[in-house]
Design a protein around this motif. Structure first.
Motif, PDB file in Angstrom:
ATOM      1  N   ALA A   1       0.908  -1.218  -0.037  1.00  0.00           N
ATOM      2  CA  ALA A   1      -0.135  -0.093  -0.066  1.00  0.00           C
ATOM      3  C   ALA A   1       0.655   1.321  -0.067  1.00  0.00           C
ATOM      4  O   ALA A   1       0.626   2.182  -0.800  1.00  0.00           O
ATOM      5  CB  ALA A   1      -0.726   0.205   1.398  1.00  0.00           C
ATOM      6  N   ILE A   2       1.983   1.291   0.623  1.00  0.00           N
ATOM      7  CA  ILE A   2       2.746   2.162   0.763  1.00  0.00           C
ATOM      8  C   ILE A   2       3.691   2.664  -0.523  1.00  0.00           C
ATOM      9  O   ILE A   2       3.555   3.625  -1.151  1.00  0.00           O
ATOM     10  CB  ILE A   2       4.042   2.191   1.856  1.00  0.00           C
ATOM     11  CG1 ILE A   2       3.479   2.313   3.350  1.00  0.00           C
ATOM     12  CG2 ILE A   2       5.204   3.308   1.631  1.00  0.00           C
ATOM     13  CD1 ILE A   2       4.419   1.904   4.172  1.00  0.00           C
ATOM     14  N   ARG A   3       3.890   1.516  -1.246  1.00  0.00           N
ATOM     15  CA  ARG A   3       4.640   1.636  -2.465  1.00  0.00           C
ATOM     16  C   ARG A   3       3.605   1.988  -3.649  1.00  0.00           C
ATOM     17  O   ARG A   3       3.907   2.525  -4.583  1.00  0.00           O
ATOM     18  CB  ARG A   3       5.441   0.190  -2.616  1.00  0.00           C
ATOM     19  CG  ARG A   3       6.372  -0.064  -2.085  1.00  0.00           C
ATOM     20  CD  ARG A   3       7.092  -1.453  -2.237  1.00  0.00           C
ATOM     21  NE  ARG A   3       8.457  -1.454  -1.261  1.00  0.00           N
ATOM     22  CZ  ARG A   3       9.014  -2.580  -1.337  1.00  0.00           C
ATOM     23  NH1 ARG A   3       8.774  -3.625  -2.000  1.00  0.00           N
ATOM     24  NH2 ARG A   3      10.188  -2.772  -0.466  1.00  0.00           N
ATOM     25  N   ASP A   4       2.233   1.450  -3.471  1.00  0.00           N
ATOM     26  CA  ASP A   4       1.594   2.004  -4.515  1.00  0.00           C
ATOM     27  C   ASP A   4       0.900   3.508  -4.382  1.00  0.00           C
ATOM     28  O   ASP A   4       0.394   4.109  -5.254  1.00  0.00           O
ATOM     29  CB  ASP A   4       0.124   1.055  -4.419  1.00  0.00           C
ATOM     30  CG  ASP A   4       0.286  -0.411  -4.759  1.00  0.00           C
ATOM     31  OD1 ASP A   4       1.424  -0.700  -5.398  1.00  0.00           O
ATOM     32  OD2 ASP A   4      -0.388  -1.260  -4.316  1.00  0.00           O
ATOM     33  N   GLY A   5       1.047   4.005  -3.202  1.00  0.00           N
ATOM     34  CA  GLY A   5       0.704   5.599  -3.158  1.00  0.00           C
ATOM     35  C   GLY A   5       1.715   6.355  -3.972  1.00  0.00           C
ATOM     36  O   GLY A   5       2.775   6.494  -4.053  1.00  0.00           O
ATOM     37  N   LYS A   6       0.797   7.147  -4.869  1.00  0.00           N
ATOM     38  CA  LYS A   6       1.519   8.221  -5.752  1.00  0.00           C
ATOM     39  C   LYS A   6       1.623   9.503  -5.113  1.00  0.00           C
ATOM     40  O   LYS A   6       1.010  10.438  -5.065  1.00  0.00           O
ATOM     41  CB  LYS A   6       0.708   8.238  -7.216  1.00  0.00           C
ATOM     42  CG  LYS A   6       0.669   7.027  -7.688  1.00  0.00           C
ATOM     43  CD  LYS A   6      -0.202   7.131  -8.796  1.00  0.00           C
ATOM     44  CE  LYS A   6      -0.263   5.905  -9.690  1.00  0.00           C
ATOM     45  NZ  LYS A   6      -1.257   6.065 -10.735  1.00  0.00           N
ATOM     46  N   GLY A   7       2.944   9.711  -4.248  1.00  0.00           N
ATOM     47  CA  GLY A   7       3.062  10.788  -3.447  1.00  0.00           C
ATOM     48  C   GLY A   7       2.672  10.917  -2.236  1.00  0.00           C
ATOM     49  O   GLY A   7       2.075   9.864  -1.641  1.00  0.00           O
ATOM     50  N   LEU A   8       3.171  12.006  -1.498  1.00  0.00           N
ATOM     51  CA  LEU A   8       2.779  11.931  -0.074  1.00  0.00           C
ATOM     52  C   LEU A   8       1.292  11.835   0.468  1.00  0.00           C
ATOM     53  O   LEU A   8       0.907  11.534   1.162  1.00  0.00           O
ATOM     54  CB  LEU A   8       3.618  13.185   0.597  1.00  0.00           C
ATOM     55  CG  LEU A   8       3.168  13.416   1.957  1.00  0.00           C
ATOM     56  CD1 LEU A   8       3.755  12.483   2.940  1.00  0.00           C
ATOM     57  CD2 LEU A   8       3.883  14.717   2.533  1.00  0.00           C
ATOM     58  N   ALA A   9       0.578  12.659  -0.523  1.00  0.00           N
ATOM     59  CA  ALA A   9      -0.787  12.835  -0.187  1.00  0.00           C
ATOM     60  C   ALA A   9      -1.408  11.496  -0.076  1.00  0.00           C
ATOM     61  O   ALA A   9      -2.278  11.060   0.778  1.00  0.00           O
ATOM     62  CB  ALA A   9      -1.372  13.791  -1.587  1.00  0.00           C
ATOM     63  N   GLN A  10      -1.141  10.449  -1.004  1.00  0.00           N
ATOM     64  CA  GLN A  10      -1.866   9.351  -1.117  1.00  0.00           C
ATOM     65  C   GLN A  10      -1.373   8.421   0.166  1.00  0.00           C
ATOM     66  O   GLN A  10      -2.026   7.638   0.770  1.00  0.00           O
ATOM     67  CB  GLN A  10      -1.732   8.433  -2.313  1.00  0.00           C
ATOM     68  CG  GLN A  10      -2.262   9.074  -3.794  1.00  0.00           C
ATOM     69  CD  GLN A  10      -2.454   8.244  -4.766  1.00  0.00           C
ATOM     70  OE1 GLN A  10      -2.057   7.041  -4.544  1.00  0.00           O
ATOM     71  NE2 GLN A  10      -2.808   8.540  -5.921  1.00  0.00           N
ATOM     72  N   ARG A  11      -0.225   8.526   0.382  1.00  0.00           N
ATOM     73  CA  ARG A  11       0.454   7.820   1.503  1.00  0.00           C
ATOM     74  C   ARG A  11      -0.252   8.226   2.697  1.00  0.00           C
ATOM     75  O   ARG A  11      -0.285   7.267   3.867  1.00  0.00           O
ATOM     76  CB  ARG A  11       1.886   7.797   1.567  1.00  0.00           C
ATOM     77  CG  ARG A  11       2.854   7.304   0.376  1.00  0.00           C
ATOM     78  CD  ARG A  11       4.296   7.127   0.649  1.00  0.00           C
ATOM     79  NE  ARG A  11       4.932   8.238   1.024  1.00  0.00           N
ATOM     80  CZ  ARG A  11       5.490   8.900   0.219  1.00  0.00           C
ATOM     81  NH1 ARG A  11       5.313   8.852  -1.102  1.00  0.00           N
ATOM     82  NH2 ARG A  11       6.105   9.932   0.401  1.00  0.00           N
TER      83      ARG A  11
END
Length: 827
Positions: free
Chosen positions: A231-241
């Motif tokens: 899930a962390i690696r799939d996040g596109k940028g800080l906002a998604q993480r």
């Protein structure tokens, strides 16, 4: 079992332990398997398991043979001489003994009982036949594997973890001694400990059971989703993480609950946490967890695994359940990395939680390295790089929370996962985070966000009172001044009428002037845009720009570019590669094109081919006419420039001497000289009639991209890939000045009177205005719409324009470089 084979195997085991250092637990394992199934020797089993090499085997077998021969071929006597039963008990830790009948028998000791028989003695219910049907393998661990199965009784899919019949790296059939009581105890401890922790974010255990063959298993809830790491690696940028923060809070609550039950996880990492498809957060893998107040069953294995990790012995750790669970120690607290197992407590789990939060904020682990040993060294000795250095947009409060979790001193961390969860909740609710030091501005903003409704209501009330006071004052004063105002209105109206008439006359004049000026600026912008578009072969955009040009201001250049836009009425077909240059002769009767196919071609204005200029062996960079149009010059990456007769297409002279490709060539204003620029770092002057070199402009350190005469032929400007442009005296070849060092210059133009020089650069995107004779800097223009690709002066030398690759064209005053007009193809 033959007595001779028995004694030789026992001698081999003794020598392997004493001379090759095979660890006691592996000797016990192999000895138990041999005692149960003597069809395979100890030597063969040790080589198969990787405990000995083939060379070790031959060496030890030679020693056994030598010992037997030294005792007259009596292997029993040799064994007795080396210690007999006492030595066997010491070597095999009391797990093997010789029976009166001459057989080898296993001795069940505490922690080493064989299964499956031992499993039945544990009073674990036996699996109902046919209840579970296997679907697929979910994963494997150090001592077990997880299967996806279907529970026929409940008609649902569940996860089943089963104790593997033997370690996954062993390639021999399972024997009844494949499981020891220690392995069974560890497996049962994990199942029961996980089942003890009843929390929404801890995977629930449904059933503990055994099969008919005695193998153990337990079933758990099947969580469909992905790991927290994925899930962390799939996040596109800080906002998604940051959207994962509620899942992180659930993780903190789960660990806090485990701590309240006296359980320390000791292996927290994003890969051990599942994020469900429907918002669940589930902590998995409690395999090396420890219940406080009980003896640590993993202490020895953890200590050995951590020691091996610090020494870089990765191969050792994969043979232990603890080593397999530890994996790469990116999330390990320093006390655990140093092997201080007895100091691991709740604060150690807090450190690992902080490492998970760190990766969520920065997309990186707190420590990294090329090897496991290097990572361990960084964990123990290197400070963690602050979150805000890697991710400046991260919330400062979360960065402070993370830094506190990752303190190397446990006393300076949060003292429990509950404290950490409280801090995350405070951040999410908008309350002040205790571990963060706020400045006054942050406190005020924070206070406003917390009490926004009350403050907005109070401010609205104050504004209403102020408006009421102003209204009352205006009402009182209005009556007093109304009479005087009415008397003045008539007089003002008369004055305004007069002013309006005068203003109307001025406005009409100004309107005419503004209209004329705007139309002229629009005409200039349209012409420049058309020129840029034609250079980029965007003829549709050029035609639109020419159509927008006001008819009253159209001049010869409008007709010239309009004609270029309609050249497709005569298709010039013949080149076998891309065309890199096209230019009309000064009288417009001829057109010369240059191509990557190593040729240039002359064409009539009606599109018919006049001549093919062959002579280069490399791709051409440019082809250009002399001022009178009688000759053509071509430049090529083969290091040559060639002058041709434009009437016949015959070669006149070659300009030879450059040590690199020729990037540019042009004639002097009189046509008597030619100027070239080359990748060898020089520009050169040539006699256009004889081809003799007349001068060399040396000063650049690398590739010279362009070289250009001023209109009088007295000055030359060059630009190079070394980041400089230079102004030269054309007569002497002496450098006058270095212009604008540090920029990637892409083009240059002199004004028609030679008084000004315009240069433009892509990196950084700028335009520069210089004195055309002295090179003195007059203006640097940085606020361009994009990377400049073209520029030039108006015929009256009063304006200049810069066209950018994004379609913007800006027009400036040549006197002071003030902007006059900005035009874009998007308008």
């Amino acid at each position: 079992m033959a007595t001779v084979d028995r004694d030789r195997n026992l001698l081999f085991g003794i020598f392997a332990a004493q001379l090759r250092g095979v660890r006691p637990e592996r000797i016990i394992e192999v000895g138990a398997a041999w005692a149960t199934d003597p069809s395979r020797s100890l030597a063969e089993r040790m080589v198969t398991l990787g405990l000995l090499t083939e060379a070790d085997r031959k060496f030890l077998e030679a020693l056994v043979e030598g010992a037997v021969q030294a005792h007259g071929g009596d292997s029993a006597l040799a064994l007795k001489t080396l210690g007999g039963e006492a030595q066997i008990e010491q070597t095999f830790s009391g797990t093997l003994r010789l029976t009166p009948s001459g057989q080898v028998e296993m001795v069940e000791r505490e922690g080493q009982a064989a299964v499956p028989g031992g499993a039945r003695e544990l009073n674990i219910p036996e699996e109902t036949p046919g209840r579970y049907s296997r679907i697929s393998v979910y994963g494997k661990g150090g001592m077990g594997r997880v299967l996806l199965v279907h529970d026929e009784n409940m008609d649902r899919d569940v996860a089943m973890k089963e104790l593997l019949p033997h370690p996954p790296d062993v390639r021999e059939p399972w024997t009844p001694v494949g499981h020891t009581a220690a392995m069974v105890a560890r497996f049962l401890r994990e199942a029961r400990l996980t089942g003890l922790l009843e929390h929404p974010s801890i995977v629930p255990v449904y059933e503990l059971g055994r099969r008919a063959d005695g193998s153990l298993y337990y079933t758990m809830k099947l969580v469909r989703g992905k790991t927290f790491l994925q899930a962390i690696r799939d996040g596109k940028g800080l906002a998604q993480r940051l959207t994962l923060l509620p899942h992180f809070l659930n993780l903190c609550h789960a660990i806090a609950y485990a701590h309240s039950r006296g359980v320390i996880h000791r292996d927290l990492k994003p890969a051990n946490v599942m994020v469900g498809d429907f918002g669940e957060t589930v902590v998995l893998d409690w395999g090396i967890a420890k219940a406080q107040g009980t003896q640590d069953p993993h202490e020895t294995e953890l200590t050995e695994a951590l020691t091996a990790l610090r020494l870089g012995e990765q191969e050792f750790t994969i043979h232990t359940e603890a080593g397999e669970a530890l994996g790469t120690p990116h999330y390990m607290p320093p006390e655990q990395a140093q092997g201080r197992i007895n100091e691991i407590d709740k604060r150690s789990d807090v450190y690992s939680l902080g490492a998970v939060l760190y990766e969520m904020l920065t997309a990186k682990t707190p420590h990294s390295g090329k090897t496991t040993k290097e990572i361990i060294e960084h964990v123990v000795r290197e400070p963690v790089r602050p979150v805000l250095e890697l991710e400046q947009d991260a919330p400062a409060e979360l960065a402070g929370i993370c830094d506190k979790c990752l303190d190397k001193d446990p006393a300076h961390r949060y003292q429990s996962a509950r404290e950490l969860a409280d801090e995350i909740e405070r951040f999410l609710s908008g309350a002040l985070v205790r571990s963060y030091k706020y400045n006054l501005g942050q406190l005020l903003r924070h206070y406003y966000r917390r009490h926004r409704a009350v403050l907005n209501t109070a401010l609205a009330g104050a504004a209403a009172l102020l408006l009421l006071a102003v209204y009352s004052y205006v009402s009182i004063t209005r009556a007093y001044h109304r009479e005087q105002e009415q008397r003045q209105i008539a007089e003002i109206a008369r004055e305004k009428e007069t002013e309006a008439k005068e203003a109307a006359i001025v406005a009409r004049d100004e309107e005419e002037k503004a209209k004329d000026s705007a139309e002229r600026q629009l005409y200039i912008a349209s012409i420049l845009l058309a020129r840029q578009s034609i250079e980029g072969q965007r003829y549709d955009v050029a035609m639109e720009a020419l159509d927008r040009a006001p008819a009253a201001h159209r001049n010869w250049e409008w007709g010239y570019y309009n004609r270029l836009c309609h050249l497709d009425e005569h298709t010039l077909a013949g080149h076998e590669g891309p065309v890199v240059s096209a230019e009309y002769s000064p009288d417009g009767t001829l057109l010369v094109t240059a191509s990557d196919d190593h040729t240039a071609r002359l064409w009539s204005s009606d599109g018919s081919e006049r001549a093919v200029l062959r002579g280069h062996t490399g791709q051409l960079r440019v082809a250009t006419f002399s001022p009178a149009g009688h000759r053509v010059a071509t430049a090529s990456e083969d290091g040559l420039a060639i002058l041709w007769d434009s009437a016949t297409g015959k070669e006149i002279v070659r300009l030879k001497g450059h040590d690199g490709g020729v990037n540019a060539v042009e004639f002097s204003p009189t046509g008597e000289a030619a100027l070239t620029a080359s990748a060898d770092g020089t520009a050169r002057l040539w006699n256009a009639s004889t081809g003799e070199e007349q001068g060399r402009l040396q000063g650049h350190s690398t590739n010279v991209r362009l070289a250009r005469f001023n209109p009088e032929g007295t000055r030359i400007v060059t630009a190079s890939q070394d980041g400089t442009a230079r102004l030269w005296d054309a007569a002497s070849g002496q450098e006058i000045i270095v212009l604008g060092a540090g920029s990637s210059f892409r083009g240059a133009r002199f004004s028609n009177d030679g008084q000004r020089l315009l240069l433009w650069a892509n990196t950084p995107p700028k335009a520069f205005l210089f004195n055309g004779l002295t090179g003195e800097s007059q203006k640097v223009i940085e606020d361009l719409g994009g990377r400049p690709c073209s520029g030039g002066f108006s015929p009256d030398n009063l304006r200049f324009a810069v066209g950018c690759i994004d379609g913007h064209v800006s027009v400036y005053s040549a006197a002071d470089a003030m902007p006059l007009l900005d035009w874009s193809t998007d308008h």
